[in-house]
Design a protein around this motif. Structure first.
Motif, PDB file in Angstrom:
ATOM      1  N   LEU A 161       1.204  -1.207   0.123  1.00  0.00           N
ATOM      2  CA  LEU A 161       0.267   0.054   0.297  1.00  0.00           C
ATOM      3  C   LEU A 161       1.066   1.502   0.157  1.00  0.00           C
ATOM      4  N   THR A 162       0.828   1.793  -1.185  1.00  0.00           N
ATOM      5  CA  THR A 162       1.955   2.688  -1.868  1.00  0.00           C
ATOM      6  C   THR A 162       0.825   3.721  -2.414  1.00  0.00           C
ATOM      7  N   LEU A 163       1.926   4.948  -2.832  1.00  0.00           N
ATOM      8  CA  LEU A 163       1.307   6.315  -3.490  1.00  0.00           C
ATOM      9  C   LEU A 163       2.300   6.189  -4.909  1.00  0.00           C
ATOM     10  N   LEU A 164       1.320   5.633  -5.415  1.00  0.00           N
ATOM     11  CA  LEU A 164       1.808   5.794  -7.314  1.00  0.00           C
ATOM     12  C   LEU A 164       1.472   6.283  -7.994  1.00  0.00           C
ATOM     13  N   THR A 165       2.383   7.086  -9.043  1.00  0.00           N
ATOM     14  CA  THR A 165       1.623   8.392  -9.583  1.00  0.00           C
ATOM     15  C   THR A 165       2.661   7.891 -11.135  1.00  0.00           C
ATOM     16  N   ILE A 166       1.936   7.038 -11.506  1.00  0.00           N
ATOM     17  CA  ILE A 166       2.369   7.103 -13.435  1.00  0.00           C
ATOM     18  C   ILE A 166       2.010   8.380 -14.611  1.00  0.00           C
ATOM     19  N   TYR A 167       3.325   8.371 -14.940  1.00  0.00           N
ATOM     20  CA  TYR A 167       2.723   9.733 -15.200  1.00  0.00           C
ATOM     21  C   TYR A 167       4.069   9.607 -16.769  1.00  0.00           C
ATOM     22  N   GLU A 168       3.496  10.955 -17.777  1.00  0.00           N
ATOM     23  CA  GLU A 168       3.881  10.519 -19.020  1.00  0.00           C
ATOM     24  C   GLU A 168       5.176  11.809 -19.389  1.00  0.00           C
ATOM     25  N   MET A 169       6.056  10.843 -19.866  1.00  0.00           N
ATOM     26  CA  MET A 169       7.570  12.238 -20.546  1.00  0.00           C
ATOM     27  C   MET A 169       7.100  13.024 -21.485  1.00  0.00           C
ATOM     28  N   GLY A 170       6.139  13.242 -22.383  1.00  0.00           N
ATOM     29  CA  GLY A 170       5.880  13.906 -23.250  1.00  0.00           C
ATOM     30  C   GLY A 170       6.517  13.860 -24.542  1.00  0.00           C
ATOM     31  N   THR A 171       7.818  14.104 -24.752  1.00  0.00           N
ATOM     32  CA  THR A 171       8.059  14.028 -25.465  1.00  0.00           C
ATOM     33  C   THR A 171       9.041  12.475 -25.948  1.00  0.00           C
ATOM     34  N   LEU A 172       9.326  11.714 -24.853  1.00  0.00           N
ATOM     35  CA  LEU A 172       9.789  10.204 -24.805  1.00  0.00           C
ATOM     36  C   LEU A 172       8.133   8.933 -25.157  1.00  0.00           C
ATOM     37  N   GLU A 173       8.080   8.014 -25.374  1.00  0.00           N
ATOM     38  CA  GLU A 173       7.510   7.231 -26.004  1.00  0.00           C
ATOM     39  C   GLU A 173       7.056   6.275 -24.556  1.00  0.00           C
ATOM     40  N   GLY A 174       5.914   5.993 -23.985  1.00  0.00           N
ATOM     41  CA  GLY A 174       5.853   5.405 -22.144  1.00  0.00           C
ATOM     42  C   GLY A 174       5.637   5.903 -21.348  1.00  0.00           C
ATOM     43  N   SER A 175       5.690   5.356 -20.029  1.00  0.00           N
ATOM     44  CA  SER A 175       5.480   5.573 -19.045  1.00  0.00           C
ATOM     45  C   SER A 175       5.940   6.065 -17.418  1.00  0.00           C
ATOM     46  N   ALA A 176       5.865   6.559 -17.421  1.00  0.00           N
ATOM     47  CA  ALA A 176       7.242   5.892 -16.037  1.00  0.00           C
ATOM     48  C   ALA A 176       6.472   6.754 -14.941  1.00  0.00           C
ATOM     49  N   ILE A 177       6.683   5.823 -13.115  1.00  0.00           N
ATOM     50  CA  ILE A 177       5.947   5.746 -11.792  1.00  0.00           C
ATOM     51  C   ILE A 177       6.634   6.293 -10.981  1.00  0.00           C
ATOM     52  N   LEU A 178       5.784   7.419 -10.408  1.00  0.00           N
ATOM     53  CA  LEU A 178       6.839   8.366  -9.230  1.00  0.00           C
ATOM     54  C   LEU A 178       6.325   7.777  -7.808  1.00  0.00           C
ATOM     55  N   GLU A 179       6.741   6.968  -7.229  1.00  0.00           N
ATOM     56  CA  GLU A 179       6.179   6.229  -5.467  1.00  0.00           C
ATOM     57  C   GLU A 179       6.905   7.356  -5.040  1.00  0.00           C
ATOM     58  N   ILE A 180       5.739   7.358  -3.519  1.00  0.00           N
ATOM     59  CA  ILE A 180       5.752   8.198  -2.535  1.00  0.00           C
ATOM     60  C   ILE A 180       5.658   7.031  -1.288  1.00  0.00           C
ATOM     61  N   ASN A 181       6.421   6.660  -0.466  1.00  0.00           N
ATOM     62  CA  ASN A 181       6.426   5.915   0.583  1.00  0.00           C
ATOM     63  C   ASN A 181       5.163   6.688   1.858  1.00  0.00           C
ATOM     64  N   PRO A 182       3.756   5.879   2.152  1.00  0.00           N
ATOM     65  CA  PRO A 182       3.276   6.177   2.370  1.00  0.00           C
ATOM     66  C   PRO A 182       3.213   6.851   3.922  1.00  0.00           C
ATOM     67  N   SER A 183       4.214   6.817   4.491  1.00  0.00           N
ATOM     68  CA  SER A 183       5.506   7.357   5.503  1.00  0.00           C
ATOM     69  C   SER A 183       5.419   9.022   5.432  1.00  0.00           C
ATOM     70  N   GLU A 226      14.490  17.616 -24.184  1.00  0.00           N
ATOM     71  CA  GLU A 226      12.908  18.282 -23.110  1.00  0.00           C
ATOM     72  C   GLU A 226      11.854  17.088 -23.386  1.00  0.00           C
ATOM     73  N   VAL A 227      11.791  17.590 -21.760  1.00  0.00           N
ATOM     74  CA  VAL A 227      10.532  16.344 -21.288  1.00  0.00           C
ATOM     75  C   VAL A 227       9.899  17.114 -20.962  1.00  0.00           C
ATOM     76  N   MET A 228       8.588  17.048 -21.230  1.00  0.00           N
ATOM     77  CA  MET A 228       6.867  17.082 -20.592  1.00  0.00           C
ATOM     78  C   MET A 228       6.071  16.823 -19.513  1.00  0.00           C
ATOM     79  N   PRO A 229       6.521  16.057 -18.608  1.00  0.00           N
ATOM     80  CA  PRO A 229       6.008  15.220 -17.592  1.00  0.00           C
ATOM     81  C   PRO A 229       4.011  15.669 -17.354  1.00  0.00           C
ATOM     82  N   ARG A 230       3.965  15.102 -17.358  1.00  0.00           N
ATOM     83  CA  ARG A 230       2.209  15.055 -17.105  1.00  0.00           C
ATOM     84  C   ARG A 230       1.756  13.411 -16.680  1.00  0.00           C
ATOM     85  N   ILE A 231       0.863  14.246 -15.851  1.00  0.00           N
ATOM     86  CA  ILE A 231       0.483  12.956 -14.503  1.00  0.00           C
ATOM     87  C   ILE A 231      -0.570  12.013 -15.584  1.00  0.00           C
TER      88      ILE A 231
END
Length: 329
Positions: A100-122, A174-179
């Protein structure tokens, strides 16, 4: 260079061999074992050490930027630093983070595909508590999914955090992250195949006396198109690229559009407060300058010219008489 043994050390070694204290066969086998390096052909290294170091430098810049931003947003001491940069399989990454954690999937804009930003609940709930006006230091119930309001608040702060990735990556691409979406269960997230290699950048975040981990996961297909740029040589060459005439023209054009205040100091006069509050329309004040004396012309708060007052048609005007040079400005 191998160490040179003294005669006493040679005698002691020969004595140990003759008495059986040192096993020559065992020593040879240990030496052979040291030369063997394990390599898993199912998990080939996708990125070199140089490329991983470049990613670390990019995200050290990113950590400094978001440290400043979060300190202002949370109004407390925030420390963020990169702790590791690893390449592992996507399956290993999913297994390494809490259920159980906080996951954010986001696009990088100019790069094809998605990345993940994970923040521990603590640390995520500590940030939420600070944003809601709490002190963030009390024991919080972290083993639960965030409410709709908490999710919306975190989405805003995460959008700001991801915005600084553009600044950190600018010298590479150049990257343009978008959630795209936010999730709390890692098992519901599948951005690449389980055996696909990913780069995981881990950060330690300290908010006051609370600390937690944040991870950024980049799948290898996302980074492959720019992998040639992930070398320290390329990165530093971009940082130190020569200023071309075109760059100068762009800077000059932008400076020409900057508006600055131009102030002419006509003179001064000392009056007391009682006289000041009694001033009315039509009152005349005698300044300490004469019409044939040069006046100071200020650009911003700097004196740049000397000028004489006059008229241009029916409008008041000044005639520049002298340019004041101040160093190289």
């Amino acid at each position: 260079m191998a160490d040179v043994l003294s005669q006493d050390e040679i005698d002691a070694l020969l004595s140990a061999i003759s008495t059986g204290e040192v096993d020559i066969d065992k020593a040879k086998s240990e030496e052979e074992e040291k030369k063997i390096k394990l390599y898993d052909f199912k998990r080939p290294d996708k990125f070199s050490k140089d490329q991983l170091r470049t990613l670390q430098m990019i995200h050290e810049t990113f950590s400094r930027l978001i440290t400043t931003m979060l300190s202002g947003q949370l109004r407390t001491s925030v420390q963020i630093q990169v702790t590791s940069v690893d390449q592992i399989s996507y399956q290993e990454f999913i297994r390494s983070i809490p259920e159980l954690t906080l996951l954010t999937i986001y696009e990088m804009g100019t790069l094809e595909g998605s990345a993940i930003l994970e923040i521990n609940p603590s640390i995520a709930y500590t940030i939420i508590d600070r944003l809601f006006g709490g002190n963030g230091f009390k024991e919080l119930e972290i083993y639960r999914e965030p409410t709709d309001i908490e999710s919306k608040v975190m989405e805003k702060i995460l959008s700001k955090i991801l915005g600084y990735l553009s600044e950190a990556w600018k010298d590479v691409t150049e990257v343009m992250p978008r959630i795209e979406q936010m999730e709390s269960n890692p098992q519901f997230i599948q951005i690449v195949g389980p055996n696909e290699m990913v780069v995981v950048i881990s950060f330690e975040i300290k908010v006051g006396n609370k600390s937690g981990i944040m991870n950024i996961c980049y799948p290898s297909p996302l980074i492959d198109p720019i992998v040639s740029k992930l070398s320290a040589q390329y990165w530093f060459s971009n940082l130190k690229k020569e200023k071309t005439e075109e760059n100068f023209e762009i800077i000059r054009e932008r400076l020409n559009k900057v508006k600055v205040p131009l102030i002419v100091n006509l003179g001064e006069i000392d009056i007391n407060f009682n006289e000041f509050i009694k001033l009315q329309v039509g009152d005349v004040l005698s300044l300490n300058t004469s019409i044939d004396k040069s006046l100071s012309v200020l650009v911003g708060n700097k004196e740049k010219f000397k000028a004489l007052p006059g008229l241009q048609g029916k409008k008041m005007a000044i005639s520049i008489e002298e340019v004041i040079e101040e160093g190289s400005e």
